[in-house]
Design an enzyme around this catalytic site. Structure first.
Site, short mmCIF file in Angstrom:
data_model
loop_
_atom_site.label_atom_id
_atom_site.label_comp_id
_atom_site.label_asym_id
_atom_site.label_seq_id
_atom_site.Cartn_x
_atom_site.Cartn_y
_atom_site.Cartn_z
N ASP A 10 -1.78 39.58 -2.28
CA ASP A 10 -1.42 38.52 -3.23
C ASP A 10 0.05 38.17 -2.99
O ASP A 10 0.77 38.91 -2.32
CB ASP A 10 -1.61 39.00 -4.68
CG ASP A 10 -1.20 37.95 -5.70
OD1 ASP A 10 -1.57 36.77 -5.52
OD2 ASP A 10 -0.49 38.28 -6.67
N SER A 11 0.47 37.08 -3.60
CA SER A 11 1.88 36.70 -3.51
C SER A 11 2.77 37.68 -4.27
O SER A 11 3.98 37.68 -4.08
CB SER A 11 2.06 35.30 -4.08
OG SER A 11 1.55 35.26 -5.39
N CYS A 73 -5.54 36.10 -4.49
CA CYS A 73 -4.57 35.08 -4.87
C CYS A 73 -5.31 33.75 -4.93
O CYS A 73 -5.88 33.31 -3.91
CB CYS A 73 -3.45 35.03 -3.83
SG CYS A 73 -2.25 33.71 -4.13
N GLU A 152 5.33 37.59 -14.23
CA GLU A 152 6.09 38.48 -13.33
C GLU A 152 7.30 39.08 -14.06
O GLU A 152 7.82 40.11 -13.67
CB GLU A 152 6.55 37.73 -12.07
CG GLU A 152 5.42 37.33 -11.12
CD GLU A 152 5.11 38.35 -10.03
OE1 GLU A 152 6.01 39.07 -9.58
OE2 GLU A 152 3.92 38.41 -9.61
N CYS A 186 -5.88 31.82 -11.46
CA CYS A 186 -4.71 32.45 -10.82
C CYS A 186 -4.81 33.92 -11.19
O CYS A 186 -5.04 34.25 -12.37
CB CYS A 186 -3.44 31.83 -11.38
SG CYS A 186 -1.94 32.75 -11.00
N HIS A 188 -2.77 36.08 -11.73
CA HIS A 188 -1.81 36.57 -12.73
C HIS A 188 -2.35 36.37 -14.15
O HIS A 188 -1.92 37.06 -15.07
CB HIS A 188 -0.49 35.82 -12.63
CG HIS A 188 0.39 36.26 -11.50
ND1 HIS A 188 0.05 36.12 -10.18
CD2 HIS A 188 1.62 36.85 -11.51
CE1 HIS A 188 1.03 36.59 -9.42
NE2 HIS A 188 1.99 37.05 -10.21
#
Ligand code: DGL
Length: 271
Positions: A10-11, A73, A152, A186, A188
């Site tokens: 993932d990023s 991702c 994040e 997403c 996240h």
């Protein structure tokens, strides 16, 4: 049986929601995770840059003995998956198709919302996939560019006013259009499930693409007799492109459990 590890990337930290699903659905499998924490976010970048980054991530993972790779991702899965598939013979699974299948199963009124990064929504990949599965669906999409930095930064719990306000601003227009299913497009966003659920209420099904991708992977591995056999497992190995300490600060929240295994920093620009 195939005792090689499962690669996941993932990023940044979001893909750990897929690792959490791996622990639940495929316990005992070895995992090699790469989080491009030095270059997150991907979702605000051009398709060309996203592909270049993702290709480096795949090249790094291919240096390990892997039986498959999960692109955990939403952005990379929407923008770059077909070109990544050309890089290797091992299966590479994105999150879009499994999430589309789950959303089509879940909806009763045929009105599906999709939230994701700007690049994911701009790509139109979810819309295309959903309409290919059922041309009669009504799809309402919304880019939510400010959510990844907040997640994040650890601001994902219920009661976090700034995140709640933003989610409300992004999702209210979709609710006004009477969606009964929302793809959290997403990886996240599953961290924000509490906030999304509170806003959407019990009548809107929330789809977690990382979980759906791992569920599809379990089917694939078991059909191909490629589940891990006996013998001692190596467990999980984590690689990041920025500070290990920063990764460790929030990784447990994403994993919903402790970090098992080593965390190591690498220079992704070398791949
Ligand atoms: N985890 C990424 C995704 O699923 C989002 C983060 C980013 O923008 O890089 O799209």
């Amino acid at each position: 049986m195939d005792s090689r590890a499962i690669g996941v990337f993932d990023s940044g930290l979001g893909g750990l929601t897929a690792v959490s699903a791996l622990r639940e659905l495929l316990p005992g499998e070895d995992v090699v995770y790469f989080g491009d924490t030095g270059r997150v976010p991907y979702g605000t970048r051009s398709a060309e840059t996203i592909f270049r980054y993702a290709a480096q991530d795949v090249r790094f993972l291919l240096g390990h003995e892997l039986k498959c790779i999960v692109v955990a991702c939403g952005t990379v899965s929407s923008v770059a998956l077909p070109r990544l598939l050309e890089m290797t013979d091992i299966p590479i699974l994105g999150v879009i198709e499994p999430a589309v299948r789950a959303a089509v199963r879940a909806t009763k009124n045929g009105r599906i919302g999709v939230v994701g990064t700007s690049a994911t929504i701009r790509s139109g990949t979810y819309r295309e996939g959903l309409l290919a599965a059922n041309p009669g669906l009504e799809i309402i999409s919304k880019p939510c560019p400010l959510l990844v930095p907040l997640v994040e930064d650890g601001r994902f719990s219920e009661g976090c006013t700034v995140t709640e306000l933003l989610v409300e601003e992004y999702v209210s227009p979709l609710l006004k259009q009477n969606i009964d299913t929302l793809i959290l497009g997403c990886t996240h966003y599953p961290l924000l499930t509490g906030i999304f659920s509170k806003l959407c209420g019990p009548d809107v099904a929330l789809i977690n693409p990382g979980y759906e991708a791992v569920s599809a992977l379990r089917e694939l591995l078991s059909e191909n007799d490629a589940l891990r056999g006996g013998g001692p497992a190596c467990g999980e190995h984590y690689y990041v492109s920025d500070s290990e300490q920063q990764f460790l600060q929030y990784a447990e929240m994403f994993l919903r459990g402790p970090v098992h295994g080593q965390v190591q920093r690498i220079d992704i620009e070398n791949y």
